[in-house]
Design a protein around this motif. Structure first.
Motif, PDB file in Angstrom:
ATOM      1  N   GLY A 451      -7.424 -10.844  -0.857  1.00 42.72           N
ATOM      2  CA  GLY A 451      -8.112 -10.034  -1.853  1.00 42.72           C
ATOM      3  C   GLY A 451      -8.271  -8.594  -1.392  1.00 42.72           C
ATOM      4  O   GLY A 451      -7.860  -8.199  -0.300  1.00 42.72           O
ATOM      5  N   ALA A 452      -8.900  -7.798  -2.251  1.00 38.36           N
ATOM      6  CA  ALA A 452      -9.018  -6.366  -1.996  1.00 38.36           C
ATOM      7  C   ALA A 452      -9.763  -6.071  -0.703  1.00 38.36           C
ATOM      8  O   ALA A 452      -9.467  -5.090  -0.009  1.00 38.36           O
ATOM      9  N   PHE A 453     -10.732  -6.926  -0.358  1.00 32.90           N
ATOM     10  CA  PHE A 453     -11.518  -6.661   0.851  1.00 32.90           C
ATOM     11  C   PHE A 453     -10.643  -6.694   2.098  1.00 32.90           C
ATOM     12  O   PHE A 453     -10.648  -5.770   2.918  1.00 32.90           O
ATOM     13  N   TRP A 454      -9.898  -7.775   2.268  1.00 36.56           N
ATOM     14  CA  TRP A 454      -9.048  -7.884   3.450  1.00 36.56           C
ATOM     15  C   TRP A 454      -8.005  -6.774   3.482  1.00 36.56           C
ATOM     16  O   TRP A 454      -7.757  -6.158   4.517  1.00 36.56           O
ATOM     17  N   SER A 455      -7.376  -6.521   2.338  1.00 35.96           N
ATOM     18  CA  SER A 455      -6.316  -5.521   2.305  1.00 35.96           C
ATOM     19  C   SER A 455      -6.842  -4.125   2.605  1.00 35.96           C
ATOM     20  O   SER A 455      -6.204  -3.343   3.310  1.00 35.96           O
ATOM     21  N   ALA A 456      -8.030  -3.806   2.089  1.00 28.53           N
ATOM     22  CA  ALA A 456      -8.560  -2.456   2.249  1.00 28.53           C
ATOM     23  C   ALA A 456      -9.191  -2.236   3.622  1.00 28.53           C
ATOM     24  O   ALA A 456      -9.076  -1.151   4.193  1.00 28.53           O
ATOM     25  N   GLN A 457      -9.858  -3.269   4.166  1.00 28.19           N
ATOM     26  CA  GLN A 457     -10.688  -3.037   5.343  1.00 28.19           C
ATOM     27  C   GLN A 457     -10.236  -3.738   6.624  1.00 28.19           C
ATOM     28  O   GLN A 457     -10.712  -3.394   7.704  1.00 28.19           O
ATOM     29  N   LEU A 458      -9.334  -4.710   6.523  1.00 24.15           N
ATOM     30  CA  LEU A 458      -8.987  -5.469   7.726  1.00 24.15           C
ATOM     31  C   LEU A 458      -7.520  -5.345   8.117  1.00 24.15           C
ATOM     32  O   LEU A 458      -7.207  -4.976   9.243  1.00 24.15           O
ATOM     33  N   ASN A 459      -6.601  -5.668   7.199  1.00 26.11           N
ATOM     34  CA  ASN A 459      -5.191  -5.518   7.595  1.00 26.11           C
ATOM     35  C   ASN A 459      -4.567  -4.242   7.033  1.00 26.11           C
ATOM     36  O   ASN A 459      -3.439  -3.911   7.366  1.00 26.11           O
ATOM     37  N   HIS A 460      -5.279  -3.545   6.145  1.00 26.85           N
ATOM     38  CA  HIS A 460      -4.873  -2.227   5.653  1.00 26.85           C
ATOM     39  C   HIS A 460      -3.495  -2.253   4.993  1.00 26.85           C
ATOM     40  O   HIS A 460      -2.691  -1.333   5.155  1.00 26.85           O
ATOM     41  N   PHE A 461      -3.262  -3.321   4.248  1.00 26.14           N
ATOM     42  CA  PHE A 461      -2.010  -3.458   3.499  1.00 26.14           C
ATOM     43  C   PHE A 461      -2.164  -2.693   2.184  1.00 26.14           C
ATOM     44  O   PHE A 461      -2.998  -3.030   1.354  1.00 26.14           O
ATOM     45  N   ARG A 468       0.153  -4.862  -6.752  1.00 24.29           N
ATOM     46  CA  ARG A 468       0.641  -5.969  -7.587  1.00 24.29           C
ATOM     47  C   ARG A 468      -0.029  -7.282  -7.190  1.00 24.29           C
ATOM     48  O   ARG A 468      -0.411  -8.093  -8.044  1.00 24.29           O
ATOM     49  N   MET A 469      -0.200  -7.492  -5.909  1.00 22.01           N
ATOM     50  CA  MET A 469      -0.841  -8.711  -5.437  1.00 22.01           C
ATOM     51  C   MET A 469      -2.277  -8.809  -5.944  1.00 22.01           C
ATOM     52  O   MET A 469      -2.720  -9.882  -6.381  1.00 22.01           O
ATOM     53  N   GLN A 470      -3.009  -7.685  -5.925  1.00 19.10           N
ATOM     54  CA  GLN A 470      -4.388  -7.703  -6.419  1.00 19.10           C
ATOM     55  C   GLN A 470      -4.439  -7.990  -7.916  1.00 19.10           C
ATOM     56  O   GLN A 470      -5.330  -8.702  -8.395  1.00 19.10           O
TER      57      GLN A 470
END
Length: 538
Positions: A451-461, A468-470
């Motif tokens: 989700g947006a949390f992991w992508s934005a704050q942890l793995n920075h994808f 598109r994934m979100q």
């Protein structure tokens, strides 16, 4: 995270997430993120033969944190809270079906995004106060309200607000239409508003719920003692007088306690111990295919891990079969998808990262690292979460990477490594997770990791595919959609971009003494549910 200790059922991934969500304290321990020996009783029919005045003694692997159901995530606390608190609905950890607990029937739809939920009258909290509609609405709203920083908010992103509308009914307004409301309400523990508002810290240490057991005592690094609550009005009254959760963090000591009968069942018997346990005729051991997994996560904001070819190369250099055979002693399956193969929404992905050193070298050469992988002349740092089987798996992975000329420095640790992850001060992380404790619907499992949390704050994808994934994940939570197809498309993006990837799903072990207790059914998830386990008389 926060200062609350994350443990047992929630795997280290949960740690990272809560740590970042509440920067009040990093040390939200996922020191743990370990697996529990999931347990649920198969039947209550034997209850007449049980010793109703007995104490059920359980060996737990993790220490305690806050018991506040809005933040609690350690395995020991989760096991206790299932006895202390009720929810409107609960998801069974044996058949994965969601049923009414405090609620009466399913949510009643009043409009496209408006529902009414009625609940049982006459229920009281352990202090004698009645469970009111104000308490139920308050319990939902404090999780939904972002400023409260609840760990569980991520599971109910579609709830806008709840309000009391009658003595035994609440109205829940959604932000958008979904068919997941009933399932997701299973993460909301109902708490007395007056006590939470009066002193939240005290409530977290001395919780009051309406469940079949009330807390008698709780001491860090020692034990949690619960006693049957005679005022309980639900359908699963306590079968024993007391439940004692003994905190035995040393694995050898925990197994020894089971061996000599100091406890009747243990959380997290390690794979290394299973053969020895099986050799004891007084102990029964069973394994269930679970979600519990080790994963690799990359910091996609730092070169060279901002290049998906490098990330893919590292995945092709991992021998998953070797990990399972050596680190898990054969007790697991390679992860082909985020979802385990026994999940109803599992679909076989086209792309797979089998062990292929030649493909790994080819991708590295394309990315400009034909002579080996270094970062500005230094070794890249692999943060490894410390549990015996995850550390063993990580050692094998790092060894393979070094064989291929990757310059790797391994940093093995507990909770301290998560501050590095939250602050983006890492290259690669190898850790463990089991978010299936919080639900079994596919959208929840994917949203947790991608989700947006992991992508934005942890793995920075970031980028077009991340967006598109979100969008796909958001759509998967709507009603009347082909959820399996949407999540398959999400999985295809994950495998192509590889911001993080599961390595294997570990089988979940359960070990207990049949002469002491009965009605045990091993679960597929972490921590313990002991509500229908009985102690044998005599």
């Amino acid at each position: 995270m926060s200062k609350h200790d994350i443990g047992g059922a929630a795997a280290c991934a949960q740690n990272i997430q809560k740590l970042a969500m509440s920067r009040r304290s990093f040390m939200l321990s996922s020191v743990s993120a370990l697996v529990g020996a999931g347990i649920l009783a198969s039947s209550r029919a034997d209850a007449q033969e049980a010793a109703s005045d007995a104490t059920l003694k359980i060996g737990m692997a993790r220490d305690i944190g806050s018991f506040d159901p809005a933040v609690a995530v350690t395995s020991t606390v989760i096991a206790a809270n299932l006895l202390i608190f009720e929810r409107l609905y609960e998801t069974s950890y044996s058949d994965r079906q969601t049923r009414a607990q405090l609620a009466i029937g399913d949510p009643e739809q009043l409009g496209e995004t408006l529902y009414r939920v009625k609940f049982r009258t006459g229920s009281v909290f352990h202090n004698g106060e009645p469970v009111t509609a104000e308490d139920v609405a308050f319990s939902i709203n404090r999780i939904v309200d972002a400023k409260n920083g609840s760990f569980y908010r991520q599971f109910v992103p579609f709830i806008k607000t709840a309000k009391p509308i009658a003595d035994n009914a609440v109205e829940i307004e959604l932000l958008y239409a979904t068919d997941l409301l009933k399932d997701r309400l299973a993460v909301v523990g109902i708490a007395p508003r007056s006590l939470v508002q009066r002193d939240l810290e005290e409530f977290g240490a001395k919780p009051i719920g309406s469940g079949p057991y009330r807390m008698v005592a709780a001491s860090a690094n020692d034990q949690v003692v619960l006693e049957r609550f005679d005022g309980y009005k639900g359908s699963t009254p306590g079968l024993v007088k007391k439940v004692q959760l003994k905190i035995i963090t040393d694995a050898a000591a925990r197994i020894a306690a089971l061996d000599v009968g100091e406890v009747s069942i243990v959380e997290e018997p390690g794979d290394l111990d299973l053969d020895a346990l099986r050799s004891n005729p007084e102990i029964k051991v069973e394994l269930q295919p679970g979600f519990l997994a080790s994963f690799v996560m990359f910091n996609c904001s730092k070169p060279p891990f901002d290049d998906k070819r490098v990330r893919q190369a590292l995945m092709y250099a991992i021998d998953k079969d070797e990990l399972i055979n050596v680190a898990l002693f054969g007790n697991g399956k390679p992860a082909k998808s985020l979802l385990p193969q026994h999940h109803p929404l599992y679909r076989e992905p086209e792309t797979q990262y089998g062990y292929n050193p030649d493909k790994a070298r080819e991708l590295l050469a394309e990315a400009g690292y034909a002579d080996g992988l270094k970062i500005d002349g230094r070794a890249f740092i692999c943060q490894t979460y410390l549990t015996p089987w995850n550390e063993s798996a990580a050692n094998l992975i790092v060894s393979k990477w070094r064989e291929m000329g990757f310059d790797v420095q391994q940093n093995v640790g507990g909770e301290a490594i998560y501050s590095n992850v939250v602050n983006a001060n890492y290259d690669v992380l190898i850790a463990i997770t089991d978010q299936s404790w919080f639900g079994w619907d596919g959208s929840l499992l994917y949203e947790w990791f991608h989700g947006a949390f992991w992508s934005a704050q942890l793995n920075h994808f970031k980028g077009e595919q991340a967006q598109r994934m979100q969008e796909l994940l958001q759509k998967s939570m709507l009603g009347d959609v082909d959820r399996a197809a949407l999540l398959s498309e999400v999985q295809a993006i994950i495998l192509e971009e590889t911001p993080m990837s599961l390595l294997f799903h570990r089988d979940v072990p359960t070990a207990w003494r049949p002469a002491d207790i009965h009605g045990v059914v091993p679960l597929q998830t972490a921590s313990l549910d002991v509500r229908t386990i009985s102690v044998n008389r005599g």
